[in-house]
Design a protein around this motif. Structure first.
Motif, mmCIF file in Angstrom:
data_model
loop_
_atom_site.group_PDB
_atom_site.id
_atom_site.type_symbol
_atom_site.label_atom_id
_atom_site.label_comp_id
_atom_site.label_asym_id
_atom_site.label_seq_id
_atom_site.Cartn_x
_atom_site.Cartn_y
_atom_site.Cartn_z
ATOM 1 N N TYR A 117 0.821 -1.223 0.000
ATOM 2 C CA TYR A 117 0.000 0.000 0.000
ATOM 3 C C TYR A 117 0.848 1.264 0.000
ATOM 4 O O TYR A 117 0.405 2.311 0.422
ATOM 5 C CB TYR A 117 -0.972 0.012 1.182
ATOM 6 N N GLY A 118 2.094 1.173 -0.434
ATOM 7 C CA GLY A 118 2.952 2.345 -0.520
ATOM 8 C C GLY A 118 3.347 2.932 0.835
ATOM 9 O O GLY A 118 3.805 4.054 0.907
ATOM 10 N N LYS A 119 3.196 2.165 1.907
ATOM 11 C CA LYS A 119 3.543 2.669 3.239
ATOM 12 C C LYS A 119 5.050 2.628 3.432
ATOM 13 O O LYS A 119 5.717 1.719 2.981
ATOM 14 C CB LYS A 119 2.862 1.832 4.322
ATOM 15 N N ARG A 120 5.562 3.607 4.125
ATOM 16 C CA ARG A 120 6.988 3.646 4.413
ATOM 17 C C ARG A 120 7.334 2.842 5.666
ATOM 18 O O ARG A 120 8.430 2.343 5.806
ATOM 19 C CB ARG A 120 7.447 5.077 4.585
ATOM 20 N N LYS A 121 6.416 2.762 6.617
ATOM 21 C CA LYS A 121 6.670 2.007 7.846
ATOM 22 C C LYS A 121 5.658 0.874 7.932
ATOM 23 O O LYS A 121 4.473 1.069 7.742
ATOM 24 C CB LYS A 121 6.557 2.902 9.065
ATOM 25 N N ILE A 122 6.172 -0.299 8.248
ATOM 26 C CA ILE A 122 5.350 -1.492 8.334
ATOM 27 C C ILE A 122 5.705 -2.199 9.631
ATOM 28 O O ILE A 122 6.885 -2.321 9.986
ATOM 29 C CB ILE A 122 5.619 -2.431 7.137
ATOM 30 N N ILE A 123 4.710 -2.667 10.349
ATOM 31 C CA ILE A 123 4.954 -3.427 11.579
ATOM 32 C C ILE A 123 5.229 -4.871 11.179
ATOM 33 O O ILE A 123 4.447 -5.498 10.481
ATOM 34 C CB ILE A 123 3.752 -3.334 12.536
ATOM 35 N N PHE A 124 6.348 -5.373 11.643
ATOM 36 C CA PHE A 124 6.817 -6.714 11.292
ATOM 37 C C PHE A 124 6.793 -7.563 12.556
ATOM 38 O O PHE A 124 7.656 -7.412 13.420
ATOM 39 C CB PHE A 124 8.237 -6.587 10.725
ATOM 40 N N GLU A 125 5.779 -8.414 12.690
ATOM 41 C CA GLU A 125 5.684 -9.277 13.872
ATOM 42 C C GLU A 125 6.355 -10.607 13.574
ATOM 43 O O GLU A 125 6.164 -11.186 12.513
ATOM 44 C CB GLU A 125 4.226 -9.494 14.234
ATOM 45 N N THR A 126 7.137 -11.048 14.542
ATOM 46 C CA THR A 126 7.872 -12.294 14.365
ATOM 47 C C THR A 126 8.100 -12.953 15.722
ATOM 48 O O THR A 126 8.113 -12.278 16.748
ATOM 49 C CB THR A 126 9.216 -12.022 13.647
ATOM 50 N N SER A 127 8.296 -14.242 15.709
ATOM 51 C CA SER A 127 8.639 -14.939 16.944
ATOM 52 C C SER A 127 10.123 -14.718 17.218
ATOM 53 O O SER A 127 10.873 -14.267 16.344
ATOM 54 C CB SER A 127 8.347 -16.438 16.804
ATOM 55 N N ILE A 128 10.555 -15.064 18.404
ATOM 56 C CA ILE A 128 11.981 -14.910 18.732
ATOM 57 C C ILE A 128 12.817 -15.826 17.845
ATOM 58 O O ILE A 128 13.871 -15.422 17.354
ATOM 59 C CB ILE A 128 12.247 -15.171 20.225
ATOM 60 N N ALA A 129 12.344 -17.035 17.606
ATOM 61 C CA ALA A 129 13.089 -17.958 16.749
ATOM 62 C C ALA A 129 13.222 -17.391 15.333
ATOM 63 O O ALA A 129 14.307 -17.421 14.742
ATOM 64 C CB ALA A 129 12.401 -19.320 16.717
ATOM 65 N N GLU A 130 12.144 -16.846 14.780
ATOM 66 C CA GLU A 130 12.206 -16.232 13.457
ATOM 67 C C GLU A 130 13.149 -15.031 13.467
ATOM 68 O O GLU A 130 13.926 -14.837 12.537
ATOM 69 C CB GLU A 130 10.821 -15.772 12.999
ATOM 70 N N PHE A 131 13.079 -14.237 14.524
ATOM 71 C CA PHE A 131 13.942 -13.071 14.621
ATOM 72 C C PHE A 131 15.413 -13.476 14.642
ATOM 73 O O PHE A 131 16.247 -12.841 13.997
ATOM 74 C CB PHE A 131 13.623 -12.230 15.853
ATOM 75 N N LEU A 132 15.748 -14.534 15.367
ATOM 76 C CA LEU A 132 17.140 -14.975 15.429
ATOM 77 C C LEU A 132 17.642 -15.436 14.066
ATOM 78 O O LEU A 132 18.789 -15.165 13.694
ATOM 79 C CB LEU A 132 17.304 -16.083 16.462
ATOM 80 N N VAL A 133 16.782 -16.105 13.307
ATOM 81 C CA VAL A 133 17.166 -16.512 11.955
ATOM 82 C C VAL A 133 17.371 -15.273 11.087
ATOM 83 O O VAL A 133 18.348 -15.172 10.347
ATOM 84 C CB VAL A 133 16.111 -17.455 11.344
ATOM 85 N N LEU A 134 16.463 -14.301 11.184
ATOM 86 C CA LEU A 134 16.596 -13.052 10.439
ATOM 87 C C LEU A 134 17.878 -12.323 10.843
ATOM 88 O O LEU A 134 18.632 -11.856 9.992
ATOM 89 C CB LEU A 134 15.379 -12.164 10.668
ATOM 90 N N TRP A 135 18.130 -12.229 12.149
ATOM 91 C CA TRP A 135 19.349 -11.567 12.637
ATOM 92 C C TRP A 135 20.588 -12.237 12.048
ATOM 93 O O TRP A 135 21.516 -11.559 11.599
ATOM 94 C CB TRP A 135 19.399 -11.617 14.161
ATOM 95 N N ASP A 136 20.606 -13.552 12.047
ATOM 96 C CA ASP A 136 21.747 -14.298 11.521
ATOM 97 C C ASP A 136 21.947 -14.012 10.036
ATOM 98 O O ASP A 136 23.077 -13.781 9.587
ATOM 99 C CB ASP A 136 21.554 -15.794 11.765
ATOM 100 N N LEU A 137 20.875 -13.986 9.275
ATOM 101 C CA LEU A 137 20.965 -13.693 7.844
ATOM 102 C C LEU A 137 21.495 -12.279 7.594
ATOM 103 O O LEU A 137 22.384 -12.069 6.773
ATOM 104 C CB LEU A 137 19.602 -13.850 7.176
ATOM 105 N N VAL A 138 20.933 -11.319 8.304
ATOM 106 C CA VAL A 138 21.342 -9.927 8.123
ATOM 107 C C VAL A 138 22.792 -9.749 8.554
ATOM 108 O O VAL A 138 23.579 -9.113 7.853
ATOM 109 C CB VAL A 138 20.396 -8.975 8.908
ATOM 110 N N TYR A 139 23.149 -10.314 9.686
ATOM 111 C CA TYR A 139 24.524 -10.206 10.190
ATOM 112 C C TYR A 139 25.522 -10.819 9.204
ATOM 113 O O TYR A 139 26.541 -10.208 8.880
ATOM 114 C CB TYR A 139 24.634 -10.885 11.555
ATOM 115 N N CYS A 140 25.221 -12.018 8.733
ATOM 116 C CA CYS A 140 26.137 -12.692 7.801
ATOM 117 C C CYS A 140 26.262 -11.921 6.496
ATOM 118 O O CYS A 140 27.371 -11.732 5.987
ATOM 119 C CB CYS A 140 25.663 -14.116 7.525
ATOM 120 N N ASN A 141 25.148 -11.465 5.954
ATOM 121 C CA ASN A 141 25.192 -10.708 4.702
ATOM 122 C C ASN A 141 25.956 -9.403 4.868
ATOM 123 O O ASN A 141 26.735 -9.026 3.996
ATOM 124 C CB ASN A 141 23.786 -10.415 4.179
ATOM 125 N N TYR A 142 25.715 -8.717 5.965
ATOM 126 C CA TYR A 142 26.369 -7.428 6.163
ATOM 127 C C TYR A 142 27.870 -7.582 6.383
ATOM 128 O O TYR A 142 28.642 -6.695 6.054
ATOM 129 C CB TYR A 142 25.748 -6.660 7.322
#
Length: 93
Positions: A14-39
């Motif tokens: 919907y062209g929004k600039r801010k979006i609320i992203f709900e995730t479990s802690i396990a999902e967040f840790l996987v996301l953190w790992d991906l972002v950390y490794c890529n960066y």
């Protein structure tokens, strides 16, 4: 599930600039790992356009600040779970 959520974010619904992203802690840790490794991969930084690199750095900083708020004991429990789970008939055991 995390990939579906990320694809929705990439589409900027919907062209929004801010979006609320709900995730479990396990999902967040996987996301953190991906972002950390890529960066941390130097060759990706050199190939990214400066505008994209700036946005990714902001995303990395936000993910890192959330990660630092979590309790280390809780993180260890979730990492142990993620690393040691077994699938049986598409159900985690």
């Amino acid at each position: 599930m995390i990939m579906a959520k990320l694809l929705i974010l990439m589409a900027e619904p919907y062209g929004k600039r801010k979006i609320i992203f709900e995730t479990s802690i396990a999902e967040f840790l996987v996301l953190w790992d991906l972002v950390y490794c890529n960066y941390s991969m130097l060759h990706l930084k050199t190939k990214m356009k400066p505008r994209i690199l700036k946005v990714y750095k902001e995303f990395y900083d936000e993910i890192e600040s959330i990660y630092e708020m979590l309790e280390q004991d809780e993180i260890k429990v979730y990492w142990d779970y993620i690393k040691n789970y077994k699938m049986k008939g598409c159900i985690l055991h």
